[in-house]
Design an enzyme around this catalytic site. Structure first.
Site, PDB file in Angstrom:
ATOM      1  N   HIS A 161       0.827  -1.208   0.000  1.00 20.08           N
ATOM      2  CA  HIS A 161       0.000   0.000   0.000  1.00 20.08           C
ATOM      3  C   HIS A 161       0.860   1.256   0.000  1.00 20.08           C
ATOM      4  O   HIS A 161       1.712   1.430   0.888  1.00 20.08           O
ATOM      5  CB  HIS A 161      -0.891  -0.010   1.254  1.00 20.08           C
ATOM      6  CG  HIS A 161      -1.906   1.086   1.283  1.00 20.08           C
ATOM      7  ND1 HIS A 161      -2.108   1.882   2.381  1.00 20.08           N
ATOM      8  CD2 HIS A 161      -2.787   1.518   0.345  1.00 20.08           C
ATOM      9  CE1 HIS A 161      -3.067   2.757   2.128  1.00 20.08           C
ATOM     10  NE2 HIS A 161      -3.503   2.558   0.899  1.00 20.08           N
ATOM     11  N   ASP A 191      -0.867   6.272  -5.324  1.00 14.05           N
ATOM     12  CA  ASP A 191      -1.901   7.259  -5.645  1.00 14.05           C
ATOM     13  C   ASP A 191      -1.328   8.300  -6.587  1.00 14.05           C
ATOM     14  O   ASP A 191      -0.233   8.818  -6.350  1.00 14.05           O
ATOM     15  CB  ASP A 191      -2.355   7.976  -4.362  1.00 14.05           C
ATOM     16  CG  ASP A 191      -2.806   7.005  -3.289  1.00 14.05           C
ATOM     17  OD1 ASP A 191      -3.835   6.359  -3.478  1.00 14.05           O
ATOM     18  OD2 ASP A 191      -2.093   6.891  -2.260  1.00 14.05           O
ATOM     19  N   HIS A 246      -0.976  11.220  -1.948  1.00 10.89           N
ATOM     20  CA  HIS A 246      -2.293  10.793  -1.467  1.00 10.89           C
ATOM     21  C   HIS A 246      -3.190  11.983  -1.131  1.00 10.89           C
ATOM     22  O   HIS A 246      -4.311  12.086  -1.605  1.00 10.89           O
ATOM     23  CB  HIS A 246      -2.128   9.901  -0.230  1.00 10.89           C
ATOM     24  CG  HIS A 246      -3.433   9.442   0.339  1.00 10.89           C
ATOM     25  ND1 HIS A 246      -4.165  10.202   1.233  1.00 10.89           N
ATOM     26  CD2 HIS A 246      -4.171   8.336   0.113  1.00 10.89           C
ATOM     27  CE1 HIS A 246      -5.280   9.569   1.546  1.00 10.89           C
ATOM     28  NE2 HIS A 246      -5.313   8.432   0.876  1.00 10.89           N
ATOM     29  N   GLU A 293      -3.856   3.942  -8.366  1.00  8.67           N
ATOM     30  CA  GLU A 293      -5.093   4.591  -7.921  1.00  8.67           C
ATOM     31  C   GLU A 293      -5.139   6.028  -8.429  1.00  8.67           C
ATOM     32  O   GLU A 293      -4.255   6.843  -8.121  1.00  8.67           O
ATOM     33  CB  GLU A 293      -5.229   4.584  -6.390  1.00  8.67           C
ATOM     34  CG  GLU A 293      -6.567   5.216  -6.003  1.00  8.67           C
ATOM     35  CD  GLU A 293      -6.834   5.349  -4.526  1.00  8.67           C
ATOM     36  OE1 GLU A 293      -6.168   4.679  -3.702  1.00  8.67           O
ATOM     37  OE2 GLU A 293      -7.736   6.152  -4.196  1.00  8.67           O
TER      38      GLU A 293
END
Ligand code: G3P
Ligand code: MG
Length: 252
Positions: free
Chosen positions: A13, A42, A55, A115
């Site tokens: 992550h 991200d 993020h 993402e």
């Protein structure tokens, strides 16, 4: 035949966010060193439309800057320290461009869950710019990146700009029409918050051949339970700890 886009049960992550500053080159390199096969990062845009890894919409938590990413040019973002907040050993770590991050992932043969994390109001251009860039750089002989987002508009754009890449619908809470939305997006996965995963829900999300991924799972026993319930992969800040707990499989 195209390689499977999900070659592992454990995804790092924001790189490996428990061990290195999130969404940095140091984090991506460390994930690779830890034996992780796939990372989630991200991506958003600077004011001047440079896609970069970040993020938050604002700079304060993870850099020494102040203000909004959406109102700051990349030249100014590039000067910020994105590592010291995490630990002095990471001082001077920068906010990487998407291109820098992809180059490092390609070098380490990492797979990618990209993402799309648009600043509010930038859902369309973030997906357009980031995916146009990623399509140019990502090798055709590597598993295609999973393009995930909470922003349905960004996933719609992904379907137009990168139709051959799988899309993952991110959910942080139950969405009554998730089935209709994911059918319309031809989503390859539904990526749910770990608290949303019951065996029945997981089976539901997987109907029609979709995968179900869960985030953010940092407890190894929880990961084992979720995978036993049919979750296809967990997204973890400490992917190494989860991998150590799982029975070995060549795929991971
Ligand atoms: O993709 C899973 C996870 O990253 C979604 O939430 O807020 O950590 O980007 P967030
Ligand atoms: Mg994310």
């Amino acid at each position: 035949m195209t390689a499977d886009w999900l070659p592992t049960r454990v995804i790092g992550h924001r790189g490996a966010a428990a061990h290195a500053p999130e969404n940095t080159l140091a984090g991506i390199a460390l994930a690779a060193d830890l034996g992780v096969a796939m990372v989630e990062v991200d991506v958003k845009l600077s004011r001047d439309n440079v896609p970069l890894l970040m993020h938050d919409d604002t700079l304060e938590r993870t850099t020494d800057g102040k203000g909004a990413v959406a109102t700051t040019d990349y030249a100014d973002l590039a000067r910020l320290d994105a590592g010291s907040w995490f630990g002095s050993g990471f001082a001077g770590e920068r906010m990487p461009t998407l291109a820098q991050a992809l180059a490092l992932m390609i070098e380490h043969r990492l797979c990618l869950n990209l993402e799309i994390k648009p600043c509010p109001g930038r859902e369309v251009e973030t997906a357009e710019v980031a995916l146009t860039e990623a399509l140019k750089l990502w090798p055709a002989d590597r598993p295609p990146p999973l393009v995930s987002s909470f922003a349905i508009e960004s996933l719609e754009v992904a379907g137009r700009v990168a139709p051959g890449w799988p899309r993952g619908l991110l959910l942080e809470a139950a969405l009554s029409d998730w089935g209709r939305v994911s059918d319309r997006l031809t989503a390859a996965s539904v990526n749910i918050a770990a608290g949303m995963a019951t065996p029945v829900d997981v089976a539901n999300y997987k109907r029609g051949g979709r995968r179900c991924l869960t985030y953010t799972v940092n407890d190894a026993e929880e990961a084992v339970t979720l995978l036993a319930q049919g979750v296809d992969a967990v997204i973890s800040d400490c992917p190494d700890l989860i991998l150590q707990r799982l029975p070995r499989r060549t795929k991971d």
